[in-house]
Motif scaffolding. Sequence first.
Motif, PDB file in Angstrom:
ATOM      1  N   UNK A 192      27.689  52.581  43.143  1.00  0.00           N
ATOM      2  CA  UNK A 192      28.499  52.641  41.933  1.00  0.00           C
ATOM      3  C   UNK A 192      29.923  52.298  42.265  1.00  0.00           C
ATOM      4  N   UNK A 193      30.339  52.942  43.270  1.00  0.00           N
ATOM      5  CA  UNK A 193      31.756  52.878  43.690  1.00  0.00           C
ATOM      6  C   UNK A 193      32.086  51.278  44.056  1.00  0.00           C
ATOM      7  N   UNK A 244      32.110  49.131  41.064  1.00  0.00           N
ATOM      8  CA  UNK A 244      33.215  49.418  40.040  1.00  0.00           C
ATOM      9  C   UNK A 244      34.826  48.754  40.725  1.00  0.00           C
ATOM     10  N   UNK A 245      34.969  48.760  42.293  1.00  0.00           N
ATOM     11  CA  UNK A 245      36.015  48.231  42.803  1.00  0.00           C
ATOM     12  C   UNK A 245      35.889  46.837  42.499  1.00  0.00           C
ATOM     13  N   UNK A 246      34.580  46.096  42.679  1.00  0.00           N
ATOM     14  CA  UNK A 246      34.454  44.676  42.456  1.00  0.00           C
ATOM     15  C   UNK A 246      34.791  44.169  41.120  1.00  0.00           C
ATOM     16  N   UNK A 247      34.510  44.978  40.115  1.00  0.00           N
ATOM     17  CA  UNK A 247      34.913  44.799  38.810  1.00  0.00           C
ATOM     18  C   UNK A 247      36.223  44.783  38.451  1.00  0.00           C
ATOM     19  N   UNK A 248      36.975  45.884  39.287  1.00  0.00           N
ATOM     20  CA  UNK A 248      38.454  45.877  39.171  1.00  0.00           C
ATOM     21  C   UNK A 248      39.175  44.965  39.762  1.00  0.00           C
ATOM     22  N   UNK A 249      38.577  44.343  40.838  1.00  0.00           N
ATOM     23  CA  UNK A 249      39.322  43.116  41.519  1.00  0.00           C
ATOM     24  C   UNK A 249      39.120  42.053  40.790  1.00  0.00           C
ATOM     25  N   UNK A 250      38.033  41.650  40.063  1.00  0.00           N
ATOM     26  CA  UNK A 250      37.890  40.441  39.229  1.00  0.00           C
ATOM     27  C   UNK A 250      38.774  40.635  38.033  1.00  0.00           C
ATOM     28  N   UNK A 251      39.152  41.657  37.420  1.00  0.00           N
ATOM     29  CA  UNK A 251      39.988  42.022  36.321  1.00  0.00           C
ATOM     30  C   UNK A 251      41.199  41.940  36.509  1.00  0.00           C
TER      31      UNK A 251
END
Length: 174
Positions: free
Chosen positions: A14-15, A18-25
């Motif tokens: 999960x962590x 979340x970090x992957x999604x944050x990097x994309x955004x």
Amino acid sequence: MRFSVVEIGYDQRQVDACLDELAVRLTRLAAWAESAAGAGREWDRIRQEATGLCGLLRRFDPDDAAVVGLAVGQVEREAAEILARARFELDAAREEAQRVRERAYAEAVQARREFEAALRARRRHVTRVDELLGGVSVEPVPAETPTAAAGATGPGVPATRAGVAGVTEPPGGR
């Protein structure tokens, strides 16, 4: 960001997600910021994305903190109970080891005493035998003296003294 609490820490998948999604955004936000050269509509999209990212990065709300606090308190209590049980079992094992050592030592002392007593008895016996045999004189027996085997009735069967040449000897007269 909310993650499931696992045995130690948070769920790693999960962590990472979340970090992957944050990097994309964040990459998308950086690209929009470069392309927005004063266009009002692009700034609104950037503002919305930034607001979304802030929401994603916000800390736990008070209800979540209370739940996490309860979980941490429960974990600490369980750890204290496990530690107390381990200490109790360690103390019990130490006491049992001490009893075993004391019993083994007592048995060893008793065995040594018994051995020494048996050794003293054997030495007394040897001394007594030496005293008894010290007064006995041994005379050589002539080779032509008949023996019990000489009067045997069959091969390898000795005759009794009473049956040899009519010699009678009272019992215990040796």
